[in-house]
Design a protein around this motif. Structure first.
Motif, short mmCIF file in Angstrom:
data_model
loop_
_atom_site.label_atom_id
_atom_site.label_comp_id
_atom_site.label_asym_id
_atom_site.label_seq_id
_atom_site.Cartn_x
_atom_site.Cartn_y
_atom_site.Cartn_z
N ALA A 177 0.81 -1.22 0.00
CA ALA A 177 0.00 0.00 0.00
C ALA A 177 0.84 1.28 0.00
O ALA A 177 0.44 2.29 -0.58
CB ALA A 177 -0.94 0.00 1.21
N ILE A 178 2.03 1.23 0.63
CA ILE A 178 2.81 2.46 0.78
C ILE A 178 4.24 2.38 0.25
O ILE A 178 5.00 3.33 0.38
CB ILE A 178 2.85 2.91 2.26
N THR A 179 4.60 1.26 -0.37
CA THR A 179 5.98 1.07 -0.82
C THR A 179 6.02 0.68 -2.29
O THR A 179 5.22 -0.14 -2.75
CB THR A 179 6.66 -0.05 0.00
N ALA A 180 6.97 1.28 -3.01
CA ALA A 180 7.14 0.95 -4.42
C ALA A 180 8.62 0.93 -4.76
O ALA A 180 9.45 1.50 -4.03
CB ALA A 180 6.40 1.96 -5.30
N VAL A 181 8.93 0.30 -5.88
CA VAL A 181 10.31 0.20 -6.35
C VAL A 181 10.43 1.00 -7.65
O VAL A 181 9.66 0.80 -8.58
CB VAL A 181 10.70 -1.27 -6.62
N VAL A 216 12.06 2.59 -3.09
CA VAL A 216 13.40 1.98 -3.02
C VAL A 216 13.84 1.66 -4.44
O VAL A 216 13.02 1.61 -5.37
CB VAL A 216 13.41 0.72 -2.14
N LEU A 217 15.13 1.43 -4.61
CA LEU A 217 15.64 1.05 -5.91
C LEU A 217 16.97 0.33 -5.75
O LEU A 217 17.65 0.46 -4.72
CB LEU A 217 15.81 2.27 -6.83
N SER A 252 24.23 7.41 -12.21
CA SER A 252 22.90 7.22 -11.63
C SER A 252 22.93 7.45 -10.12
O SER A 252 22.03 8.08 -9.57
CB SER A 252 22.40 5.79 -11.89
N HIS A 253 23.96 6.95 -9.46
CA HIS A 253 24.06 7.12 -8.00
C HIS A 253 24.04 8.60 -7.65
O HIS A 253 23.35 9.01 -6.71
CB HIS A 253 25.34 6.48 -7.45
N ALA A 254 24.78 9.40 -8.39
CA ALA A 254 24.83 10.85 -8.13
C ALA A 254 23.45 11.47 -8.31
O ALA A 254 23.02 12.30 -7.50
CB ALA A 254 25.85 11.51 -9.04
N PHE A 255 22.72 11.05 -9.35
CA PHE A 255 21.37 11.57 -9.59
C PHE A 255 20.47 11.24 -8.40
O PHE A 255 19.76 12.10 -7.88
CB PHE A 255 20.77 10.99 -10.88
N TYR A 256 20.49 9.98 -7.97
CA TYR A 256 19.62 9.57 -6.87
C TYR A 256 19.95 10.30 -5.58
O TYR A 256 19.05 10.72 -4.85
CB TYR A 256 19.69 8.05 -6.66
N GLU A 257 21.22 10.48 -5.30
CA GLU A 257 21.60 11.19 -4.08
C GLU A 257 21.17 12.65 -4.14
O GLU A 257 20.66 13.19 -3.15
CB GLU A 257 23.10 11.02 -3.81
N ARG A 258 21.31 13.29 -5.30
CA ARG A 258 20.83 14.68 -5.45
C ARG A 258 19.31 14.75 -5.26
O ARG A 258 18.78 15.75 -4.79
CB ARG A 258 21.20 15.24 -6.83
N ALA A 259 18.61 13.67 -5.65
CA ALA A 259 17.15 13.63 -5.55
C ALA A 259 16.66 13.28 -4.15
O ALA A 259 15.46 13.16 -3.92
CB ALA A 259 16.60 12.65 -6.57
N GLY A 260 17.58 13.08 -3.20
CA GLY A 260 17.18 12.83 -1.82
C GLY A 260 17.19 11.37 -1.39
O GLY A 260 16.86 11.07 -0.23
N PHE A 261 17.56 10.46 -2.27
CA PHE A 261 17.68 9.06 -1.88
C PHE A 261 18.90 8.88 -1.00
O PHE A 261 19.88 9.62 -1.13
CB PHE A 261 17.85 8.16 -3.13
N ARG A 262 18.84 7.90 -0.11
CA ARG A 262 20.01 7.56 0.69
C ARG A 262 20.32 6.10 0.50
O ARG A 262 19.43 5.27 0.31
CB ARG A 262 19.80 7.91 2.16
#
Length: 167
Positions: free
Chosen positions: A79-83, A121-122, A131-141
């Motif tokens: 219900a609240i999680t997606a990949v 998550v991804l 890609s890692h740099a993009f995700y980190e700039r987008a707020g992913f950890r």
């Protein structure tokens, strides 16, 4: 250089399937050298049932000639999680401030918020440093596999895992 107006973001349509698969496999195998077949990622062979029918989404960036320039998918796990999956942009459209990557990602975030998704998550191959740099700039950890809120299958190619909690 491409302009913002030359790209349109559209929901996945079955007639785009061959182009979508070709783009994904080219980037994974020719550009990144990951060595993964379509059969090892059956979601790209059945986007409708793997994404849309499960309450997720899949979007395609089309260039001015109607060719696939990028893809992004959101596979709902509960219900609240997606990949976040299959986020690829053709080489000639990468790195532009208003290019398909930013616009595909914005489409995915808007959908996720409206669908009540709280966590995305991804997984991404270790070699995909851009890609890692993009995700980190987008707020992913970065997280460890043990910290995934849901279990899902992915082809592990020395993969790094990331998590984003939405407001």
């Amino acid at each position: 250089m491409h302009s913002k107006t030359s790209i349109s973001i559209v929901p996945y349509r079955e007639e785009l399937k061959a182009q979508v698969i070709d783009l994904i496999l080219h980037i994974q195998n020719v550009e990144a050298g990951v060595g993964i077949s379509a059969q090892e990622q059956p979601d790209i062979l059945a986007i409708q049932s793997s994404y849309l029918d499960q309450g997720g989404g899949f979007w395609v960036a089309l260039d001015e000639s109607g060719q696939v320039a990028g893809t992004i998918g959101l596979q709902r796990e509960d219900a609240i999680t997606a990949v976040l999956k299959k986020f690829f942009v053709r080489a000639d459209h990468r790195g532009t401030p208003e290019g398909p990557a930013i616009r595909l990602y914005a489409e995915l975030l808007a959908f996720a918020s409206g669908a009540g998704i709280r966590t995305i998550v991804l997984d991404t191959p270790a070699v995909a440093t851009r890609s890692h740099a993009f995700y980190e700039r987008a707020g992913f950890r970065k997280i460890d596999k043990a910290d995934l809120p849901v279990a899902y299958d992915y082809p592990d190619r020395g993969s790094l895992l990331f998590r984003l909690d939405l407001p």
